[in-house]
Design a protein around this motif. Structure first.
Motif, PDB file in Angstrom:
ATOM      1  N   ALA A  62      16.997  93.216 -16.110  1.00  0.00           N
ATOM      2  CA  ALA A  62      18.404  93.592 -16.028  1.00  0.00           C
ATOM      3  C   ALA A  62      19.032  93.542 -17.417  1.00  0.00           C
ATOM      4  O   ALA A  62      18.666  92.714 -18.250  1.00  0.00           O
ATOM      5  N   ALA A  63      19.958  94.442 -17.651  1.00  0.00           N
ATOM      6  CA  ALA A  63      20.696  94.487 -18.911  1.00  0.00           C
ATOM      7  C   ALA A  63      22.113  94.952 -18.595  1.00  0.00           C
ATOM      8  O   ALA A  63      22.309  95.808 -17.746  1.00  0.00           O
ATOM      9  N   ALA A  64      23.062  94.365 -19.268  1.00  0.00           N
ATOM     10  CA  ALA A  64      24.464  94.754 -19.115  1.00  0.00           C
ATOM     11  C   ALA A  64      24.921  95.337 -20.444  1.00  0.00           C
ATOM     12  O   ALA A  64      25.597  94.680 -21.229  1.00  0.00           O
ATOM     13  N   PRO A  65      24.505  96.570 -20.723  1.00  0.00           N
ATOM     14  CA  PRO A  65      24.750  97.140 -22.055  1.00  0.00           C
ATOM     15  C   PRO A  65      26.213  97.398 -22.343  1.00  0.00           C
ATOM     16  O   PRO A  65      26.981  97.778 -21.468  1.00  0.00           O
ATOM     17  N   GLU A  66      26.547  97.159 -23.586  1.00  0.00           N
ATOM     18  CA  GLU A  66      27.882  97.486 -24.078  1.00  0.00           C
ATOM     19  C   GLU A  66      27.752  98.719 -24.957  1.00  0.00           C
ATOM     20  O   GLU A  66      26.657  99.223 -25.172  1.00  0.00           O
ATOM     21  N   ASN A  67      28.845  99.201 -25.451  1.00  0.00           N
ATOM     22  CA  ASN A  67      28.851 100.453 -26.215  1.00  0.00           C
ATOM     23  C   ASN A  67      28.430 100.190 -27.663  1.00  0.00           C
ATOM     24  O   ASN A  67      29.227 100.313 -28.580  1.00  0.00           O
ATOM     25  N   GLU A  68      27.160  99.804 -27.826  1.00  0.00           N
ATOM     26  CA  GLU A  68      26.615  99.501 -29.145  1.00  0.00           C
ATOM     27  C   GLU A  68      25.232 100.111 -29.264  1.00  0.00           C
ATOM     28  O   GLU A  68      24.462 100.134 -28.297  1.00  0.00           O
ATOM     29  N   ALA A  69      24.884 100.545 -30.440  1.00  0.00           N
ATOM     30  CA  ALA A  69      23.581 101.166 -30.675  1.00  0.00           C
ATOM     31  C   ALA A  69      22.437 100.198 -30.385  1.00  0.00           C
ATOM     32  O   ALA A  69      21.368 100.613 -29.931  1.00  0.00           O
ATOM     33  N   ALA A  70      22.632  98.904 -30.628  1.00  0.00           N
ATOM     34  CA  ALA A  70      21.559  97.926 -30.394  1.00  0.00           C
ATOM     35  C   ALA A  70      21.047  97.997 -28.958  1.00  0.00           C
ATOM     36  O   ALA A  70      19.854  97.805 -28.703  1.00  0.00           O
ATOM     37  N   TRP A  71      21.936  98.287 -28.030  1.00  0.00           N
ATOM     38  CA  TRP A  71      21.513  98.389 -26.631  1.00  0.00           C
ATOM     39  C   TRP A  71      20.636  99.610 -26.404  1.00  0.00           C
ATOM     40  O   TRP A  71      19.674  99.560 -25.632  1.00  0.00           O
ATOM     41  N   ILE A  72      20.938 100.717 -27.055  1.00  0.00           N
ATOM     42  CA  ILE A  72      20.095 101.916 -26.926  1.00  0.00           C
ATOM     43  C   ILE A  72      18.696 101.597 -27.447  1.00  0.00           C
ATOM     44  O   ILE A  72      17.694 101.908 -26.805  1.00  0.00           O
ATOM     45  N   HIS A  73      18.623 100.942 -28.589  1.00  0.00           N
ATOM     46  CA  HIS A  73      17.341 100.578 -29.183  1.00  0.00           C
ATOM     47  C   HIS A  73      16.561  99.658 -28.235  1.00  0.00           C
ATOM     48  O   HIS A  73      15.364  99.853 -28.014  1.00  0.00           O
ATOM     49  N   ALA A  74      17.239  98.638 -27.684  1.00  0.00           N
ATOM     50  CA  ALA A  74      16.581  97.679 -26.790  1.00  0.00           C
ATOM     51  C   ALA A  74      16.096  98.359 -25.507  1.00  0.00           C
ATOM     52  O   ALA A  74      14.978  98.114 -25.046  1.00  0.00           O
ATOM     53  N   LEU A  75      16.925  99.212 -24.929  1.00  0.00           N
ATOM     54  CA  LEU A  75      16.531  99.905 -23.694  1.00  0.00           C
ATOM     55  C   LEU A  75      15.353 100.837 -23.939  1.00  0.00           C
ATOM     56  O   LEU A  75      14.429 100.910 -23.121  1.00  0.00           O
ATOM     57  N   LEU A  76      15.368 101.539 -25.064  1.00  0.00           N
ATOM     58  CA  LEU A  76      14.223 102.395 -25.401  1.00  0.00           C
ATOM     59  C   LEU A  76      12.958 101.548 -25.568  1.00  0.00           C
ATOM     60  O   LEU A  76      11.868 101.962 -25.171  1.00  0.00           O
ATOM     61  N   GLY A  77      13.106 100.353 -26.144  1.00  0.00           N
ATOM     62  CA  GLY A  77      11.969  99.447 -26.265  1.00  0.00           C
ATOM     63  C   GLY A  77      11.433  99.013 -24.908  1.00  0.00           C
ATOM     64  O   GLY A  77      10.219  98.949 -24.694  1.00  0.00           O
ATOM     65  N   LEU A  78      12.338  98.735 -23.966  1.00  0.00           N
ATOM     66  CA  LEU A  78      11.901  98.377 -22.609  1.00  0.00           C
ATOM     67  C   LEU A  78      11.134  99.532 -21.971  1.00  0.00           C
ATOM     68  O   LEU A  78      10.065  99.340 -21.393  1.00  0.00           O
ATOM     69  N   TRP A  79      11.704 100.743 -22.060  1.00  0.00           N
ATOM     70  CA  TRP A  79      11.023 101.902 -21.474  1.00  0.00           C
ATOM     71  C   TRP A  79       9.682 102.139 -22.159  1.00  0.00           C
ATOM     72  O   TRP A  79       8.698 102.481 -21.513  1.00  0.00           O
ATOM     73  N   TRP A  80       9.657 101.993 -23.487  1.00  0.00           N
ATOM     74  CA  TRP A  80       8.439 102.232 -24.255  1.00  0.00           C
ATOM     75  C   TRP A  80       7.300 101.366 -23.721  1.00  0.00           C
ATOM     76  O   TRP A  80       6.184 101.818 -23.538  1.00  0.00           O
ATOM     77  N   MET A  81       7.597 100.082 -23.483  1.00  0.00           N
ATOM     78  CA  MET A  81       6.542  99.163 -23.073  1.00  0.00           C
ATOM     79  C   MET A  81       6.246  99.225 -21.586  1.00  0.00           C
ATOM     80  O   MET A  81       5.347  98.560 -21.103  1.00  0.00           O
ATOM     81  N   GLY A  82       6.994 100.013 -20.847  1.00  0.00           N
ATOM     82  CA  GLY A  82       6.723 100.180 -19.427  1.00  0.00           C
ATOM     83  C   GLY A  82       7.482  99.241 -18.517  1.00  0.00           C
ATOM     84  O   GLY A  82       7.200  99.164 -17.328  1.00  0.00           O
ATOM     85  N   ALA A  83       8.450  98.513 -19.057  1.00  0.00           N
ATOM     86  CA  ALA A  83       9.314  97.689 -18.216  1.00  0.00           C
ATOM     87  C   ALA A  83      10.341  98.610 -17.554  1.00  0.00           C
ATOM     88  O   ALA A  83      10.520  99.758 -17.957  1.00  0.00           O
ATOM     89  N   VAL A  84      10.999  98.094 -16.534  1.00  0.00           N
ATOM     90  CA  VAL A  84      11.980  98.887 -15.798  1.00  0.00           C
ATOM     91  C   VAL A  84      13.364  98.306 -16.046  1.00  0.00           C
ATOM     92  O   VAL A  84      13.716  97.265 -15.483  1.00  0.00           O
ATOM     93  N   PRO A  85      14.177  98.942 -16.910  1.00  0.00           N
ATOM     94  CA  PRO A  85      15.533  98.433 -17.131  1.00  0.00           C
ATOM     95  C   PRO A  85      16.413  98.654 -15.897  1.00  0.00           C
ATOM     96  O   PRO A  85      16.400  99.734 -15.304  1.00  0.00           O
ATOM     97  N   ILE A  86      17.136  97.629 -15.527  1.00  0.00           N
ATOM     98  CA  ILE A  86      18.128  97.709 -14.459  1.00  0.00           C
ATOM     99  C   ILE A  86      19.486  97.568 -15.150  1.00  0.00           C
ATOM    100  O   ILE A  86      19.804  96.510 -15.673  1.00  0.00           O
ATOM    101  N   LEU A  87      20.241  98.644 -15.190  1.00  0.00           N
ATOM    102  CA  LEU A  87      21.526  98.619 -15.897  1.00  0.00           C
ATOM    103  C   LEU A  87      22.615  98.085 -14.973  1.00  0.00           C
ATOM    104  O   LEU A  87      22.817  98.598 -13.875  1.00  0.00           O
ATOM    105  N   VAL A  88      23.294  97.062 -15.452  1.00  0.00           N
ATOM    106  CA  VAL A  88      24.320  96.380 -14.688  1.00  0.00           C
ATOM    107  C   VAL A  88      25.640  96.489 -15.447  1.00  0.00           C
ATOM    108  O   VAL A  88      25.680  96.271 -16.656  1.00  0.00           O
TER     109      VAL A  88
END
Length: 157
Positions: A62-88
């Motif tokens: 789970a991730a509760a992203p805010e309007n910051e580029a760091a969240w885009i980078h982190a979410l792409l990293g999760l997808w890259w490694m095959g984890a499933v981001p749950i956006l909250v």
């Protein structure tokens, strides 16, 4: 020409090779621009960092992203490694967020830069406290998932 990629990691690598120094992302608040090369490199470092925190392929994070580029980078990293981001939605109250995390089977909650939106959820989900990986950090991420791997999109609001 139609592009076809087997995974987010493969897409980022292909776009970085093709578009390199062109702008891929502009952060709303700061106006900072990130190139395709920077975005792919950062996502790769995030994948390595998240793996070092114990995240595994197929895990729901789970991730509760805010309007910051760091969240885009982190979410792409999760997808890259095959984890499933749950956006909250970060505006949810702790009880609402907890019910959502339980319903979707989240195994961890990603918190960037030490932020803790829902302190009352401590102990119920493993909280991944992480600062953005530094430049020069290892960037050999797990291999991108092969085509046909399952993906989960979970609507949260």
């Amino acid at each position: 020409m139609k592009d076809a990629w087997d995974s987010v990691g493969a897409m980022l690598q292909a776009q970085a090779a093709r578009l390199g120094a062109k702008t891929a992302l502009i952060e709303a608040g700061s106006g900072r621009a990130f190139t395709y090369e920077e975005l792919a490199s950062s996502a790769a470092r995030w994948a390595v960092r998240l793996k070092s925190l114990g995240v595994r392929r197929g895990q729901r994070v789970a991730a509760a992203p805010e309007n910051e580029a760091a969240w885009i980078h982190a979410l792409l990293g999760l997808w890259w490694m095959g984890a499933v981001p749950i956006l909250v939605d970060p505006r949810l109250k702790a009880g609402e967020a907890g019910a959502l995390l339980q319903a979707c089977g989240a195994q961890a909650l990603l918190c960037l830069d030490g932020r803790d939106l829902w302190p009352s959820l401590r102990g119920r989900w493993r909280k991944l406290r992480s600062a953005a990986p530094r430049r020069g950090a290892p960037r050999t991420p797990p291999a991108p998932l092969a085509g046909g791997a399952p993906a989960l999109i979970w609507p949260t609001s």
